[in-house]
Design an enzyme around this catalytic site. Structure first.
Site, PDB file in Angstrom:
ATOM      1  N   SER A 143       0.831  -1.201   0.000  1.00 56.86           N
ATOM      2  CA  SER A 143       0.000   0.000   0.000  1.00 56.86           C
ATOM      3  C   SER A 143       0.869   1.256   0.000  1.00 56.86           C
ATOM      4  CB  SER A 143      -0.913  -0.012   1.214  1.00 56.86           C
ATOM      5  OG  SER A 143      -1.678   1.146   1.225  1.00 56.86           O
ATOM      6  N   GLY A 144       0.625   2.139  -0.933  1.00 54.66           N
ATOM      7  CA  GLY A 144       1.372   3.397  -1.013  1.00 54.66           C
ATOM      8  C   GLY A 144       2.615   3.294  -1.870  1.00 54.66           C
ATOM      9  N   THR A 148      -1.445   2.682  -8.171  1.00 55.01           N
ATOM     10  CA  THR A 148      -2.516   3.436  -8.827  1.00 55.01           C
ATOM     11  C   THR A 148      -1.925   4.515  -9.730  1.00 55.01           C
ATOM     12  OG1 THR A 148      -3.906   2.997  -6.939  1.00 55.01           O
ATOM     13  CG2 THR A 148      -4.599   4.782  -8.382  1.00 55.01           C
ATOM     14  N   ASN A 193      -1.294   5.505   3.150  1.00 59.12           N
ATOM     15  CA  ASN A 193      -1.389   6.197   1.858  1.00 59.12           C
ATOM     16  C   ASN A 193      -2.575   7.146   1.884  1.00 59.12           C
ATOM     17  OD1 ASN A 193      -1.625   6.926  -0.813  1.00 59.12           O
ATOM     18  ND2 ASN A 193      -1.836   4.841  -1.618  1.00 59.12           N
ATOM     19  N   SER A 196      -5.360   5.783  -0.737  1.00 60.62           N
ATOM     20  CA  SER A 196      -5.258   4.333  -0.801  1.00 60.62           C
ATOM     21  C   SER A 196      -6.473   3.720  -1.498  1.00 60.62           C
ATOM     22  CB  SER A 196      -5.123   3.790   0.620  1.00 60.62           C
ATOM     23  OG  SER A 196      -4.959   2.414   0.565  1.00 60.62           O
ATOM     24  N   SER A 197      -6.210   2.816  -2.436  1.00 63.33           N
ATOM     25  CA  SER A 197      -7.329   2.137  -3.113  1.00 63.33           C
ATOM     26  C   SER A 197      -7.946   1.169  -2.128  1.00 63.33           C
ATOM     27  CB  SER A 197      -6.814   1.360  -4.322  1.00 63.33           C
ATOM     28  OG  SER A 197      -5.980   2.163  -5.096  1.00 63.33           O
ATOM     29  N   GLY A 420      -2.826  -2.694  -2.144  1.00 64.85           N
ATOM     30  CA  GLY A 420      -1.534  -3.313  -1.829  1.00 64.85           C
ATOM     31  C   GLY A 420      -1.513  -3.942  -0.452  1.00 64.85           C
ATOM     32  N   GLU A 422      -0.947  -4.624   3.229  1.00 65.57           N
ATOM     33  CA  GLU A 422      -0.883  -3.604   4.281  1.00 65.57           C
ATOM     34  C   GLU A 422      -0.906  -4.228   5.674  1.00 65.57           C
ATOM     35  OE1 GLU A 422      -4.087  -1.010   3.239  1.00 65.57           O
ATOM     36  OE2 GLU A 422      -5.621  -2.307   4.089  1.00 65.57           O
TER      37      GLU A 422
HETATM   38  N1  LIG Z   1       5.445   8.013  -9.972  1.00 61.40           N
HETATM   39  C1  LIG Z   1       5.137   8.790  -8.965  1.00 61.40           C
HETATM   40  N2  LIG Z   1       5.537  10.079  -8.960  1.00 61.40           N
HETATM   41  C2  LIG Z   1       5.217  10.891  -7.951  1.00 61.40           C
HETATM   42  N3  LIG Z   1       4.523  10.508  -6.878  1.00 61.40           N
HETATM   43  C3  LIG Z   1       4.081   9.241  -6.810  1.00 61.40           C
HETATM   44  C4  LIG Z   1       4.372   8.317  -7.856  1.00 61.40           C
HETATM   45  N4  LIG Z   1       3.811   7.159  -7.517  1.00 61.40           N
HETATM   46  C5  LIG Z   1       3.210   7.334  -6.329  1.00 61.40           C
HETATM   47  N5  LIG Z   1       3.361   8.583  -5.896  1.00 61.40           N
HETATM   48  C6  LIG Z   1       2.853   9.168  -4.658  1.00 61.40           C
HETATM   49  O1  LIG Z   1       2.533   8.121  -3.776  1.00 61.40           O
HETATM   50  C7  LIG Z   1       1.176   8.148  -3.401  1.00 61.40           C
HETATM   51  C8  LIG Z   1       0.645   6.740  -3.276  1.00 61.40           C
HETATM   52  O2  LIG Z   1       0.633   6.127  -4.517  1.00 61.40           O
HETATM   53  P1  LIG Z   1      -0.541   5.162  -4.974  1.00 61.40           P
HETATM   54  O3  LIG Z   1      -1.836   5.671  -4.545  1.00 61.40           O
HETATM   55  O4  LIG Z   1      -0.338   4.898  -6.403  1.00 61.40           O
HETATM   56  O5  LIG Z   1      -0.203   3.891  -4.142  1.00 61.40           O
HETATM   57  P2  LIG Z   1      -0.869   2.450  -4.266  1.00 61.40           P
HETATM   58  O6  LIG Z   1       0.231   1.527  -4.523  1.00 61.40           O
HETATM   59  O7  LIG Z   1      -1.958   2.482  -5.237  1.00 61.40           O
HETATM   60  O8  LIG Z   1      -1.414   2.234  -2.807  1.00 61.40           O
HETATM   61  P3  LIG Z   1      -2.715   1.452  -2.325  1.00 61.40           P
HETATM   62  O9  LIG Z   1      -2.388   0.034  -2.380  1.00 61.40           O
HETATM   63  O10 LIG Z   1      -2.914   1.946  -0.975  1.00 61.40           O
HETATM   64  O11 LIG Z   1      -3.789   1.849  -3.238  1.00 61.40           O
HETATM   65  C9  LIG Z   1       0.522   8.937  -4.456  1.00 61.40           C
HETATM   66  O12 LIG Z   1      -0.621   9.570  -3.964  1.00 61.40           O
HETATM   67  C10 LIG Z   1       1.583   9.930  -4.874  1.00 61.40           C
HETATM   68  O13 LIG Z   1       1.582  11.015  -3.994  1.00 61.40           O
HETATM   69 MG   LIG Z   2      -3.906   2.324  -5.172  1.00 59.00          MG
END
Ligand SMILES: Nc1ncnc2c1ncn2[C@@H]1O[C@H](COP(=O)(O)OP(=O)(O)OP(=O)(O)O)[C@@H](O)[C@H]1O
Ligand SMILES: [Mg+2]
Length: 1022
Positions: A143-144, A148, A193, A196-197, A420, A422
């Site tokens: 997660s994070g 996404t 996050n 977070s999805s 993800g 967590e």
């Molecule tokens: N390529 C990137 N460039 C800049 N910031 C990023 C990038 N990827 C992720 N982030 C930052 O990290 C945060 C978390 O990313 P994201 O929501 O994609 O995580 P996730 O893997 O989908 O988590 P979850 O499993 O909780 O959904 C984003 O809101 C953003 O601020």
């Molecule tokens: Mg996500």
């Protein structure tokens, strides 16, 4: 295939029976490729190693991490392991996702440019097009870690790089805009996050044969709906609630009965962090509101959707109090009223549903009242159910708007972005499901990369040193195995009769899994571990680490019970979304619905099947630090992820294995050429020679048809466009004409009404028209003869004067023309007629009839005059002669005679005798009557002895004879036209009277009184 070096062909003779595997990490080709590639790169791009396959110390985890860290410190967040992309979350915006960057990566060979998510997306896309098969991109990480974000970048890349038309843009916009909507409803702030999805998302992007993105479809996986009613400290509810409350317009909030203050809603304040610095709810609200309109939501849908959101917030504020018997009663009817209004259900029925349940007792239904706790449970269950089902509805609705109904062949690229792995301080049923899902994806990854590939090498007896890896199948089995697995035990506890509780569930687990290496509880743990475990917890040793779950709520969350009577209430909702969401048959059935965990397990099995049927691409996302800070690289945290994600093992297999891997049957199917012996090669070549023309003409025909089709389509489109334009032009012209006509008619009517007035702007045109019209008509109807005095067109009042001038002009013109046209003879004749007119016009009745009768030179030719007479008078010059009737002076006897006019005298001749000679000089006067008779009286002086008195005669051509006389004798003034009677001299001084009258019949006779009576017929007009 296209990336194979020439050594590939030499190695063809060494193929395994089931898979085609091509050595890559015999690194010659790669090293050369690297040299070329390095030449093209900037110094900055050359930081560290771009592809771990080229790492010298490929077995060293430290070297691996150093490389990651080195690159991370230069904001190079992407590194390859072969075609797998490792991404480290930078937690800051990097300028590497611009349109310019996309253009750089479009259609370029994978290894030619620095590693990038766009390179992977582009490679997947072009492979899909070349091989015409389906692909998916598995994005994993805890997660994070940035899953996404990565999936959004891929989608954006396709949106920009795929061919575009208006229609496709439409689909593309919907695909892109489905993201903010689904994130608003399915994402929330957690401790891990801020976005977070809280649901799993698998999205298929459909491409047609030309590579146009033509449609999309989303599969949603288990939403963490418990968040609707409860949030841990530091966490929030789903974004949409805060977006609506903070960003909603005043009118809208008023309509939904909401206040613009999150603190007012108990479902929003439990985490005590309604405001988050990294989130701008107000702006996000605008984005979501706009996105809803783009993806086919009409106003009614939006109203219903927001009604659901608001009703959940109101529901959270519904409070209960115990009555005297301890049963729940409602103490805030205003909130309940809002719920009933927004959901369109009867408030009484709703209240009954929230405070009691219906129990069927044989034939009767009995209401069983709730305690306060029970009522709160029912309320929360309802809130979760409404929200959860609405989320499913939302996904379906978005799918409808992205659906491609065309049945033509399509290939897809699937994007998997799921919650993800967590670990929280307290982990519950939701984390159990999420982490189980991550176990399954890890298992899939292992299956597709580490396990089957190594097994294949071994089966093929290829010299291979096995790479050891942790296979998490054992954990997957622990969770999902039939009868023994945690889900089975949980379901059993949920379904079995008797007093099942979360604790009995834990006991059952302990019974079944007592010696499982990945399962521990307080009771099963050794002394040291026991200290870290509470009694109501169990711990799973996941591939990604240990997670301790608290069993409280497992049963109820797994059952996800909603009482039947409240479901019935929802089925009658006037809110279309709610009614649709609860309309399923499930509420009628007596069978228990499938538990949440079982449903989730089956949906993950389905997902695995979907993914297994496609070609995989991997993005492994790593979290750089726990505090979500930019520029921080937490070595321990990253090392841990590298370890559990199996990246080192993957690298080892990649290095030692083959660069190109493809299933044998697919390879055979694709290439169709399979050469075992030289003779096969020759035979193949011969066969090719035979077929090639046929093949060429087939390809040509196909291409021509394709080209023609395109041409036809373009022509049709152009024709339609031209037609439309032409019609537009015509319509505009017609409109212009109509407008002009209306103006003209109006002006005409106004002009007509003001025609009598002086010239004004109103009537000037009308008068001009009248003038022109009159003149035109006049031109065609001018009188043709001078004598035509009646046919001159009557002029309009404005042209009276003009008409008179024209008439005179025309008359003059005609006269002039006439005069110019006449001969000398006619002229002489006219002069005579003119004299006649002077003498007789208006005086004698028979004059008008005489006008048209031409005069002749003489009425008796010289041959008809007696010779003797001729001899006597010829010398005087005979000018005119005419037969007459002479009346005797006494008896008035009529005697036929000839009257001959010479230059000097008038002769009355009876055959050879000159009866009388009247010298002009002696002629006193000539009398004629006013009537139409032909009587002429020559008055001769009585003193002239030679004369016998006045001469009375009747002449048929009176006017001619007298005109000739007046000319020859110059006696114009001597001719008198008299009325009534004329006296005349007889011989010897006697006088006689001639009386003129008119009657029925013309006659001449002597009256009794001795007068000569001349009766003439009346002429029509004088
Ligand atoms: N390529 C990137 N460039 C800049 N910031 C990023 C990038 N990827 C992720 N982030 C930052 O990290 C945060 C978390 O990313 P994201 O929501 O994609 O995580 P996730 O893997 O989908 O988590 P979850 O499993 O909780 O959904 C984003 O809101 C953003 O601020
Ligand atoms: Mg996500």
């Amino acid at each position: 295939m296209k990336r194979l070096s020439s050594s590939f062909f030499q190695s063809l003779c060494r193929y395994p029976s089931n898979q085609m595997l091509f050595p890559c990490a015999c690194l010659q080709g790669c090293a050369r490729g690297q040299l070329d590639m390095e030449g093209a790169l900037t110094a900055r791009d050359r930081v560290g190693i771009q592809d771990f396959v080229l790492l010298d110390a490929h077995t060293s985890e430290t070297a691996f991490l150093d490389n990651l860290k080195k690159r991370f410190s230069e904001n190079l967040i992407y590194t390859y392991i072969g075609t797998l992309l490792v991404s480290v979350n930078p937690y800051k915006e990097l300028d590497i996702y611009s349109k310019k960057q996309m253009d750089i990566y479009m259609g370029v060979n994978f290894f030619e440019l620095p590693p990038h998510i766009f390179a992977l997306a582009d490679n997947a896309y072009h492979t899909m097009l070349a091989e015409a098969n389906n692909h998916f991109i598995l994005i994993s990480g805890e997660s994070g870690a940035g899953k996404t974000e990565a999936s959004k970048k891929i989608l954006q890349y396709y949106a920009v790089s795929c061919p575009s038309t208006t229609l496709l843009d439409n689909v593309r916009d919907r695909m892109l805009l489905s993201n903010p909507v689904l994130e608003a409803f399915g994402n929330s702030k957690t401790l891990k996050n801020d976005n977070s999805s809280r649901f799993g998302k698998y999205m298929d992007i459909q491409f047609d044969i030309q590579g146009d993105a033509v449609g999309g479809h989303i599969l949603g996986y288990l939403l963490e709906k418990s968040r609707v009613v409860h949030q841990n400290h530091g966490e929030r509810n789903f974004h949409i609630f805060y977006q609506l409350v903070k960003g909603g317009e005043e009118d809208l909030l008023h309509q939904l009965g909401l206040e613009s203050n999150c603190q007012h809603y108990s479902y929003l304040v439990q985490g005590e962090c309604a405001n988050v610095a990294s989130i701008n709810d107000k702006n996000d609200w605008k984005t979501v509101r706009n996105a809803l309109s783009v993806i086919d939501f009409d106003e009614r849908d939006i109203q219903d959707l927001l009604g659901v959101i608001a009703s959940v917030l109101h529901l959270g504020n519904v409070q209960f109090e115990p009555d005297s018997k301890g049963y729940a009663t409602l103490n805030n009817s205003a909130e309940l009223l809002w719920v009933s209004t927004l959901l369109g259900v009867n408030v009484q029925v709703l209240q009954e549903g929230l405070t009691s349940r219906k129990i069927e007792a044989k034939t009767d239904e009995v209401l069983s009242p709730f305690t306060v706790d029970h009522a709160i449970y029912a309320r929360d269950a309802l809130a979760k159910a409404i929200y959860g089902r609405t989320f499913t509805w939302l996904v379906n609705k978005i799918n409808d708007s992205m659906e491609n109904k065309d049945s033509s062949r399509k290939t897809v690229i699937g994007l998997l972005d799921i919650y993800g792995f967590e670990v929280f301080y307290v982990n519950s049923f939701e984390q159990f499901c999420i982490n189980y899902c991550n176990e399954k994806l890890q298992q899939l990854f292992i299956q597709l990369t580490l396990k089957s590939e190594q097994e294949e090498y071994e089966a093929e007896n290829i010299g291979w040193e096995p790479v050891q890896f942790f296979n998490n199948k054992i954990i997957c089995d622990l969770v999902e195995e039939k009868h023994r697995g945690i889900i089975s035990v949980l379901d059993e506890e949920c379904l079995r009769p008797g007093e099942a509780t979360d604790l009995t569930f834990l006991e059952r687990l302990e019974e079944k899994l007592d010696s499982h290496p990945h399962f521990v509880t307080h009771k099963l743990a050794d002394k040291k571990t026991r200290k870290t475990l509470e009694r109501g917890n169990f711990r799973l040793l996941h591939y990604a680490g240990e997670v301790t779950y608290c069993v409280v709520g497992f049963l109820s969350k797994n059952n996800d019970l909603l009482y039947r009577n409240i479901k019935d209430v929802m089925r009658q909702s006037k809110n279309t979304i709610v009614r649709e969401c609860f309309a399923s048959k499930e509420s009628d059935g007596r069978r228990r619905p499938e538990t949440v965990a079982s449903q989730f397990k089956s949906s993950l099995l389905g997902l695995t099947d979907i993914l297994m049927s496609k070609e995989p691409w991997y993005v492994r996302c790593l979290k750089s630090n726990e505090s979500q800070q930019p520029g921080q690289f937490d070595d321990v945290l990253v090392r841990h992820q590298v370890k559990y994600l199996g990246l080192m093992e993957h690298l080892r297999v990649r290095r030692a294995g083959f660069a190109y891997r493809c299933r044998y049957d697919v390879f055979l199917q694709r290439t169709k050429i399979f050469i075992r012996h030289p003779r096969t090669l020759f035979a193949t070549e011969d066969a090719f020679e035979v077929c090639k023309h046929d093949l060429a003409s087939r390809i040509q025909a196909q291409y021509k048809a394709y080209w023609q089709k395109g041409q036809f389509r373009r022509q049709k489109e152009a024709a339609t466009k031209i037609e439309t334009c032409w019609r537009g032009v015509q319509a505009r012209k017609a409109k212009g004409r109509r407008q002009w006509a209306v103006k003209v008619i109006k002006k005409f009517i106004k002009g007509y009404m003001a025609r009598g007035e002086a010239k004004t702007t109103d009537n000037s045109e009308y008068l001009a028209f009248v003038r022109q019209n009159y003149l035109n008509r006049l031109k065609d109807n001018l009188p043709k003869m001078v004598l035509d005095k009646t046919s001159w067109l009557t002029p309009p009042p404005v042209l009276m004067e003009t008409s008179e001038i024209l008439r005179q002009l025309h008359m003059r013109l005609m006269v002039r023309k006439y005069i110019r046209g006449i001969t000398a003879q006619q002229k002489a004749q006219l002069q005579l007629k003119g004299i006649t007119s002077v003498i007789f016009k208006g005086k004698k009745d028979s004059y008008p009839q005489s006008v048209s009768q031409p005069y002749v030179d003489t009425r008796i030719s010289e041959q008809d005059i007696n010779m003797k007479v001729l001899q006597m008078i010829r010398h005087e010059g005979i000018k005119y002669s005419i037969p007459i009737v002479k009346y005797d002076r006494n008896g008035f006897k009529a005697r036929p005679r000839q009257l001959i006019l010479t230059q000097t005298a008038a002769y009355v001749v009876d055959d050879a005798k000159i009866k009388q000679r009247v010298l002009y000089t002696t002629l006193k006067g000539v009398s004629v009557s006013t009537l139409s008779d032909g009587i002429i009286i020559f008055h001769i002086p009585s003193e002239d002895d030679k004369q016998k008195g006045d001469l009375i005669m009747q002449c048929d051509h009176l006017f001619e004879a007298l005109t000739k006389l007046s000319v020859v004798a110059n006696k114009q003034s001597a001719i008198n036209v008299v009325q009534g009677s004329v006296k005349f001299q007889m011989k010897a001084g006697k006088e006689g009277i001639v009386e003129f009258s008119s009657g029925q019949e013309s006659m001449v006779y002597k009256d009794k009184n001795g007068h000569l009576m001349v009766v003439s017929t009346r002429t029509r007009a004088r």
